[in-house]
Design a protein around this motif. Sequence first.
Motif, PDB file in Angstrom:
ATOM      1  N   ALA A  17       0.856  -1.186   0.000  1.00  0.00           N
ATOM      2  CA  ALA A  17       0.000   0.000   0.000  1.00  0.00           C
ATOM      3  C   ALA A  17       0.893   1.237   0.000  1.00  0.00           C
ATOM      4  CB  ALA A  17      -0.871   0.003   1.248  1.00  0.00           C
ATOM      5  N   PHE A  18       0.364   2.357  -0.521  1.00  0.00           N
ATOM      6  CA  PHE A  18       1.137   3.590  -0.586  1.00  0.00           C
ATOM      7  C   PHE A  18       0.465   4.690   0.215  1.00  0.00           C
ATOM      8  CE2 PHE A  18       2.597   1.133  -4.126  1.00  0.00           C
ATOM      9  CZ  PHE A  18       3.960   1.385  -4.160  1.00  0.00           C
ATOM     10  N   ARG A  19       1.300   5.512   0.828  1.00  0.00           N
ATOM     11  CA  ARG A  19       0.824   6.637   1.626  1.00  0.00           C
ATOM     12  C   ARG A  19      -0.024   7.595   0.785  1.00  0.00           C
ATOM     13  NH1 ARG A  19       3.972   8.963   5.847  1.00  0.00           N
ATOM     14  NH2 ARG A  19       5.705   7.741   5.046  1.00  0.00           N
ATOM     15  N   ASN A  20       0.425   7.827  -0.459  1.00  0.00           N
ATOM     16  CA  ASN A  20      -0.298   8.773  -1.321  1.00  0.00           C
ATOM     17  C   ASN A  20      -0.006   8.486  -2.795  1.00  0.00           C
ATOM     18  OD1 ASN A  20       2.244   9.929  -1.914  1.00  0.00           O
ATOM     19  ND2 ASN A  20       2.107  11.166  -0.042  1.00  0.00           N
ATOM     20  N   SER A  21      -0.708   9.175  -3.659  1.00  0.00           N
ATOM     21  CA  SER A  21      -0.572   8.966  -5.107  1.00  0.00           C
ATOM     22  C   SER A  21       0.846   9.229  -5.565  1.00  0.00           C
ATOM     23  CB  SER A  21      -1.483   9.921  -5.875  1.00  0.00           C
ATOM     24  OG  SER A  21      -2.782   9.810  -5.397  1.00  0.00           O
ATOM     25  N   ASP A  29       3.753   8.909  -4.018  1.00  0.00           N
ATOM     26  CA  ASP A  29       4.665   7.798  -3.715  1.00  0.00           C
ATOM     27  C   ASP A  29       4.437   6.639  -4.670  1.00  0.00           C
ATOM     28  OD1 ASP A  29       5.935   9.077  -1.708  1.00  0.00           O
ATOM     29  OD2 ASP A  29       5.244   7.765  -0.076  1.00  0.00           O
ATOM     30  N   CYS A  30       3.163   6.350  -4.895  1.00  0.00           N
ATOM     31  CA  CYS A  30       2.829   5.227  -5.770  1.00  0.00           C
ATOM     32  C   CYS A  30       3.354   5.463  -7.182  1.00  0.00           C
ATOM     33  CB  CYS A  30       1.314   5.038  -5.776  1.00  0.00           C
ATOM     34  SG  CYS A  30       0.786   3.696  -6.843  1.00  0.00           S
ATOM     35  N   ARG A  31       3.123   6.656  -7.692  1.00  0.00           N
ATOM     36  CA  ARG A  31       3.565   6.981  -9.057  1.00  0.00           C
ATOM     37  C   ARG A  31       5.093   7.033  -9.138  1.00  0.00           C
ATOM     38  NH1 ARG A  31       0.273   7.001 -12.858  1.00  0.00           N
ATOM     39  NH2 ARG A  31      -1.845   6.768 -12.140  1.00  0.00           N
ATOM     40  N   TYR A  75       7.165   5.360  -7.319  1.00  0.00           N
ATOM     41  CA  TYR A  75       7.630   3.966  -7.240  1.00  0.00           C
ATOM     42  C   TYR A  75       7.739   3.365  -8.637  1.00  0.00           C
ATOM     43  CZ  TYR A  75       6.851  -1.116  -6.243  1.00  0.00           C
ATOM     44  OH  TYR A  75       6.907  -2.489  -6.192  1.00  0.00           O
ATOM     45  N   TYR A  76       6.655   3.472  -9.415  1.00  0.00           N
ATOM     46  CA  TYR A  76       6.685   2.883 -10.760  1.00  0.00           C
ATOM     47  C   TYR A  76       7.643   3.619 -11.682  1.00  0.00           C
ATOM     48  CZ  TYR A  76       3.021  -0.197  -9.295  1.00  0.00           C
ATOM     49  OH  TYR A  76       2.332  -1.161  -8.633  1.00  0.00           O
TER      50      TYR A  76
END
Length: 372
Positions: A293-297, A299-301, A303-304
Motif C-alpha cells: 500500500a502507498f501513503r499517497n498517489s 509515492d505510488c507513481r 515507485y513505478y
Amino acid sequence: MTKATIAGALAVDTALDVLFGDGNSIRFEDCWLRDHCRCSSCYHSDTFQRANHILEIPDATILNIESNETQIDVEWSDNHKSTYTAEFLSKFDYKTWKESKRLKPVLWHGDISDKIAKVHVDEFLKSVDGAKHVFQSLLDYGVALIEGVGVSEEATEEVCKALGGVQHTIFGGMWKFTTRADHADTAYTNLPLAAHNDNTYFTEAAGLQILHCLEHTNGTGGETILVDGFYGANQLNKELPEDFKFLTTFNVEAEYIEEGHHHTYSAPVIRVDNDTGDLVQIRFNVYDRAAMAFRNSNDCRSYYRSLRSLAKHYENISNQWRFKLKPGTVMAMDNFRVLHGRTGFSGSRVLCGSYVARSDWLDRARALALIQ
Ligand SMILES: C[N+](C)(C)CCCC[C@H](N)C(=O)O
Ligand SMILES: O=C(O)CCC(=O)C(=O)O
Ligand SMILES: [Fe+2]
C-alpha cells in the motif's frame, strides 16, 4: 608510508592538539583519549578489546602532558597515566581514516571478460597471490571466475568455503538446482530471469552468490546475464536525480513465500553511504516485489516511474555482459552490487553453488590486506 612522528602537543581546553612530523595536526578530545588508553587495565591487547564499560571510564581531565618524537604521555586528574604512540594517533585523522575505509568499485558496463580475475582453482586455494587476485576482482568489479574446478558439488563447496564460507538459507547451504520445483521459485524452472539481486526479502541479502553450471545438455539458451548495479544507479543519478533520490529513501517491500516460510523485508532499492555518497547496496528484484500500500498517489507513481527508470539501465543490452557458464568454471559475484539473470533455456541444465555472507567475504579480503 613513512613512520609517523610527533613534532609537538598542546592542550587546548578539553582537547589535545597533536602536531605530527609531516606537518599534519589532529585534535583529540580528552574523552576520546581516555577511552583509547592502551594500558593493560584499559585494553586487553591479546583480544583487541576494551576492558571497561563506557560508564566506568572516568570523565577525567588532562593534568599534564609530555611528548617526544615517538609518543605522548598523559597524566589524568584521577591519577591514571596513559601513553599514546605517534603511529597509533596518526591513524585518526578523520579524512584519511574515512577515506581508508572506502571501497573503490570500478564501475563497468558491457563485456568485462578481459578485466576480471580468471584464476585456476589450485592457485586460488593454495596461493596468497591467487586468493588476492580473486578477492581484488570481487572488490573492483564484483565478479570473479575460478577455473579448472572439478565438475561436482564437493569441488564447488571447497571454492565456496575459500570465498568466505557457505551461508545457510531456506535454500540450503550448498544448493543444486535444475528445472525441478524443489522450491517455490522461478530459478527452479527453465524460464528467463531478467537481471536481479537475490534475497531482497532477507534482512541481510547474501553477500556473494556462487554459481557453477555442472551440466547443460540437449538444449540451448541458459546464457548468464550480469550487469553492474552501481553503474546503472550512477547513470540514473546523472540523468534523473529525482528518481535516484526516491530509490535511496523509499522502502520497497519484497517477499518470499513457500510452504512453511514467509520472508519479507522493506528497504530502499539503492543504499548510499550518507557521509561519502558512495553506493553501498542495490536491492533490485522485479519478481520478488511484495504487494504493498502507498501513503499517497505521489509515492505510488514515483515507485513505478523510478523503478522503471532504473530498470532501463539494467535491461540495456549494451550495459550487460552475457556469456555461457561452462562446467569447470565457478562464477562468484557480489550480490550487493552486481545483478544476475539468465535467458530461458531448453534441455537439461544443472547448477550448483552457495551464498556467502558479506561479512565473511569481506573478512577474507581484510585478512589478505586488500581492504581496511
Ligand atoms: C540461488 N537459489 C537457486 C538457491 C535460489 C534463488 C532464489 C531466488 C529468489 N527469487 C531470489 O531472487 O532471491
Ligand atoms: O539459472 C541461473 O543461471 C541463475 C538463476 C538465479 O537467478 C538464481 O539461482 O539465483
Ligand atoms: Fe537469482
